[in-house]
Design a protein around this motif. Structure first.
Motif, PDB file in Angstrom:
ATOM      1  N   ASP A  60       0.850  -1.190   0.000  1.00  0.00           N
ATOM      2  CA  ASP A  60       0.000   0.000   0.000  1.00  0.00           C
ATOM      3  C   ASP A  60       0.891   1.248   0.000  1.00  0.00           C
ATOM      4  O   ASP A  60       1.577   1.537   0.987  1.00  0.00           O
ATOM      5  CB  ASP A  60      -0.891  -0.015   1.243  1.00  0.00           C
ATOM      6  CG  ASP A  60      -1.940   1.094   1.211  1.00  0.00           C
ATOM      7  OD1 ASP A  60      -1.606   2.221   0.774  1.00  0.00           O
ATOM      8  OD2 ASP A  60      -3.076   0.859   1.673  1.00  0.00           O
ATOM      9  N   VAL A  61       0.861   2.005  -1.087  1.00  0.00           N
ATOM     10  CA  VAL A  61       1.740   3.177  -1.243  1.00  0.00           C
ATOM     11  C   VAL A  61       1.413   4.255  -0.207  1.00  0.00           C
ATOM     12  O   VAL A  61       2.306   4.851   0.397  1.00  0.00           O
ATOM     13  CB  VAL A  61       1.617   3.753  -2.668  1.00  0.00           C
ATOM     14  CG1 VAL A  61       2.422   5.048  -2.802  1.00  0.00           C
ATOM     15  CG2 VAL A  61       2.063   2.723  -3.693  1.00  0.00           C
ATOM     16  N   GLU A  62       0.139   4.512  -0.007  1.00  0.00           N
ATOM     17  CA  GLU A  62      -0.242   5.524   0.976  1.00  0.00           C
ATOM     18  C   GLU A  62       0.243   5.146   2.357  1.00  0.00           C
ATOM     19  O   GLU A  62       0.720   5.995   3.126  1.00  0.00           O
ATOM     20  CB  GLU A  62      -1.755   5.703   0.995  1.00  0.00           C
ATOM     21  CG  GLU A  62      -2.217   6.767   1.990  1.00  0.00           C
ATOM     22  CD  GLU A  62      -3.732   6.901   2.043  1.00  0.00           C
ATOM     23  OE1 GLU A  62      -4.229   7.373   3.084  1.00  0.00           O
ATOM     24  OE2 GLU A  62      -4.403   6.540   1.054  1.00  0.00           O
ATOM     25  N   ALA A  63       0.160   3.858   2.717  1.00  0.00           N
ATOM     26  CA  ALA A  63       0.629   3.403   4.024  1.00  0.00           C
ATOM     27  C   ALA A  63       2.129   3.611   4.156  1.00  0.00           C
ATOM     28  O   ALA A  63       2.625   4.005   5.217  1.00  0.00           O
ATOM     29  CB  ALA A  63       0.281   1.933   4.222  1.00  0.00           C
ATOM     30  N   MET A  64       2.872   3.331   3.064  1.00  0.00           N
ATOM     31  CA  MET A  64       4.321   3.576   3.107  1.00  0.00           C
ATOM     32  C   MET A  64       4.612   5.057   3.373  1.00  0.00           C
ATOM     33  O   MET A  64       5.486   5.412   4.168  1.00  0.00           O
ATOM     34  CB  MET A  64       4.964   3.173   1.768  1.00  0.00           C
ATOM     35  CG  MET A  64       4.889   1.711   1.415  1.00  0.00           C
ATOM     36  SD  MET A  64       5.570   1.460  -0.243  1.00  0.00           S
ATOM     37  CE  MET A  64       5.025  -0.222  -0.567  1.00  0.00           C
ATOM     38  N   SER A  65       3.883   5.936   2.697  1.00  0.00           N
ATOM     39  CA  SER A  65       4.114   7.379   2.837  1.00  0.00           C
ATOM     40  C   SER A  65       3.801   7.849   4.249  1.00  0.00           C
ATOM     41  O   SER A  65       4.577   8.582   4.863  1.00  0.00           O
ATOM     42  CB  SER A  65       3.252   8.135   1.830  1.00  0.00           C
ATOM     43  OG  SER A  65       3.452   9.527   1.951  1.00  0.00           O
TER      44      SER A  65
END
Length: 615
Positions: A60-65
């Protein structure tokens, strides 16, 4: 500096990170203006982090950010970097912003700028702000202005403030607009600087009458900044309120500012307390300010101890003021030494302050030189002080020129001092205009001096008005109704201030009205102050009332002071008593004293008494 990320995205997702000191390093952002993270309890924070980690592992890209921002905010740069790089590689611009923050904290400013550029081009106002600041730090002001303008025009508060700062630094238009934009969004430093800008503009336009509305807006911005904890704004707000007479509220703002460490506010609070009669509390705040390096507070402490008769402690604080860069310290040391009779040291301190541009010290030095018999040395210092705006020096320079007989030059100096409100200078100008026959200008200056409390000016003004007064009409029936004229009011004002000639004149006016008691009171006051005319007139009044022995006492005082008519009256008194030798002695004295008609009568009386004595 605030979080490096897209503002809308970060507010929605919580992906905000607080940088270490990028904004502070550039000297443009107040630490209190940094965006702070939302308060969460530790358990909730841990649960959120665990949830984000699981989602990040699942790609999940948003979670990484968001996870990277959380770790960055915590200071875990090693844990944050891989998360932010992974999110950035997937095209998350908030991650690109925060990666730039992380790299800047690690010292890789150029690499950080690369990521900020990517995010800024993608439309992030926070990244554009950071990139603009980066370019300004490196001296590339055109590039800095470009990126800061991009940030500001997208509504970024810190971008607007940084752009205003850059434009003001470069001296180009537009700074006020962007300071206002930042201030309206709650930026306290912008509100303070906007208020200062408006304050300076109001000072420059003071003569245009632009006035109330501008002052109200200035106060509004100071108040907004002060309410948000800006200590210098609280100081300025206190000063505005104090000037307006709202001392209680002024004191509150001074106290707020002083508690936040503003030495000038502590000093100002001390003066408020002193004026309220609480010198002990004033000394506490002055001490606090002086220990923080405020020279004005150190001078105030010095003056306080000097008043208490502790010159050594006073001297120590005056020296502390001087060490703090306050030239008043040297001037006050000069005053202290002069009071103690240490003239040589006083001159040294006055010179030190005068060479630093202290105008009152220059005036004091000139007076010292004049008193020591060096008028040539005094003149340039009087001139320097007068040119710097010292009204007393301009007046003293006039006295110096008048003493040399340079009346025209002296008059110019008096006029200069009079225009600045110097009472005695206005009197001297009035006297000079009277000598020239310019009654209109004389009256104007005499009124100024008399209104400011000069007894001599009040007397001369009264005499001028008296000379213009038409004779009183004769009343055929009934008593004369006396209405006090303006000249009588000025005579009485001067008399009440102890002016002897005015006291005699008021006594004469009272005698003319038939008020013997009032006349005697004023004559006696003048006589006891050394007026020979007062003594003579009091003698006349007493003689008419049948108290010739007491009258003779006052005539003797007047004659001893050189009053010819009093000497003639004494000669007649002694002649009537049969004391011919004493009568002849006073008649001879009257011949010497004059005036002409007295001399003539006294000579005849003296001859007659001599004939009697030799018969």
């Amino acid at each position: 500096m605030d979080v490096m990320g897209d503002k809308a995205s970060l507010l929605e997702t919580g992906r905000f990170a607080q940088p270490a000191d990028f904004g502070q390093a550039a000297g443009l952002v107040h630490p209190a203006d940094l965006v702070q993270p939302t308060d969460r309890d530790e358990a909730g924070e841990a649960a959120e982090e665990a949830r984000r980690r699981l989602a990040a592992k699942a790609g999940d890209v948003e979670a990484m950010s968001v996870l990277g921002a959380m770790l960055l905010r915590r200071g875990d740069l090693d844990g944050a970097e891989p998360q932010l790089r992974a999110a950035t590689a997937a095209g998350d611009r908030a991650a690109a912003n925060n990666l730039g923050v992380l790299l800047h904290q690690r010292g890789y400013a150029d690499e950080a700028a690369g990521w900020w550029r990517i995010a800024a081009v993608a439309g992030s106002p926070a990244a554009a702000h950071a990139l603009g600041r980066h370019h300004r730090e490196r001296g590339d002001e055109p590039a800095a202005e470009y990126w800061l303008r991009q940030s500001a025009e997208q509504g970024h508060v810190l971008g607007a403030y940084a752009l205003a700062d850059l434009l003001e630094h470069r001296g180009v238009d537009g700074a006020e607009r962007w300071l206002r934009a930042a201030a309206e969004r709650g930026h306290r430093e912008a509100a303070y600087r906007l208020a200062r800008m408006l304050d300076r503009a109001a000072g420059a336009d003071a003569d245009t009458g632009a006035g109330a509305s501008g002052a109200e807006e200035t106060e509004q911005w100071y108040r907004q900044a002060a309410a948000r904890g800006h200590r210098r704004a609280a100081l300025q707000l206190g000063a505005i309120l104090e000037k307006r007479g709202e001392l209680k509220e002024a004191g509150r703002w001074y106290l707020t500012s002083a508690k936040d460490g503003e030495a000038r506010a502590a000093c100002a609070l001390g003066f408020l307390l002193r004026d309220a009669g609480d010198t002990e509390s004033a000394a506490v705040w002055w001490l606090r300010a002086a220990q923080d390096g405020d020279g004005n507070a150190a001078n105030a402490l010095g003056a306080l101890y000097a008043e208490r008769g502790q010159p050594q402690t006073a001297e120590r604080w005056y020296r502390a003021a001087l060490d703090a860069g306050d030239d008043n310290g040297a001037y006050n040391l000069g005053l202290l030494c002069a009071q103690q009779g240490r003239i040589g040291q006083a001159e040294q301190w006055y010179r030190r302050a005068a060479y630093a541009g202290h105008r009152e010290a220059a005036n004091a030095l000139a007076i010292l030189l004049l008193q020591s018999g060096d008028p040539a040395g005094a003149e340039p210092w009087f001139s320097k002080a007068a040119e710097a705006g010292s009204v007393d020096a301009a007046f003293n320079l006039g006295i110096l020129y008048a003493g040399r007989g340079e009346e025209r030059v002296a008059l110019r100096c008096y006029e200069r001092a009079a225009a600045a409100g110097h009472t005695e200078a206005a009197l001297q100008v009035g006297i000079a205009r009277l000598r020239e026959g310019d009654e209109q200008q004389a009256e104007r200056h005499l009124r100024c001096a008399a209104g400011a409390g000069s007894a001599e000016a009040a007397y001369r003004l009264a005499a001028l008005l008296d000379a213009r007064r038409p004779p009183r009409p004769a009343h055929e029936l009934g008593e004369t109704v006396h209405e006090k004229t303006e000249c009588e009011e000025w005579y009485e004002r001067a008399a009440g201030q102890g002016h002897r000639r005015a006291q005699v004149r008021v006594g004469m006016m009272a005698a003319a009205r038939g008020d013997v008691v009032e006349a005697a009171r004023w004559y006696r006051a003048a006589a006891e102050a050394g007026s020979r005319n007062g003594a003579f007139n009091l003698g006349l009044l007493l003689a008419r009332e049948g108290s010739e022995p007491e009258a003779a006492v006052w005539w003797t005082r007047a004659a001893d002071a050189g009053h010819g008519r009093a000497a003639l009256r004494l000669a007649l008194v002694y002649a009537r008593r049969g004391e011919l030798a004493e009568g002849q002695r006073w008649a001879d004295r009257a011949v010497t004293l004059g005036p002409a008609e007295v001399t003539e009568r006294a000579a005849r009386l003296s001859d007659a008494l001599r004939d009697e004595l030799t018969a």
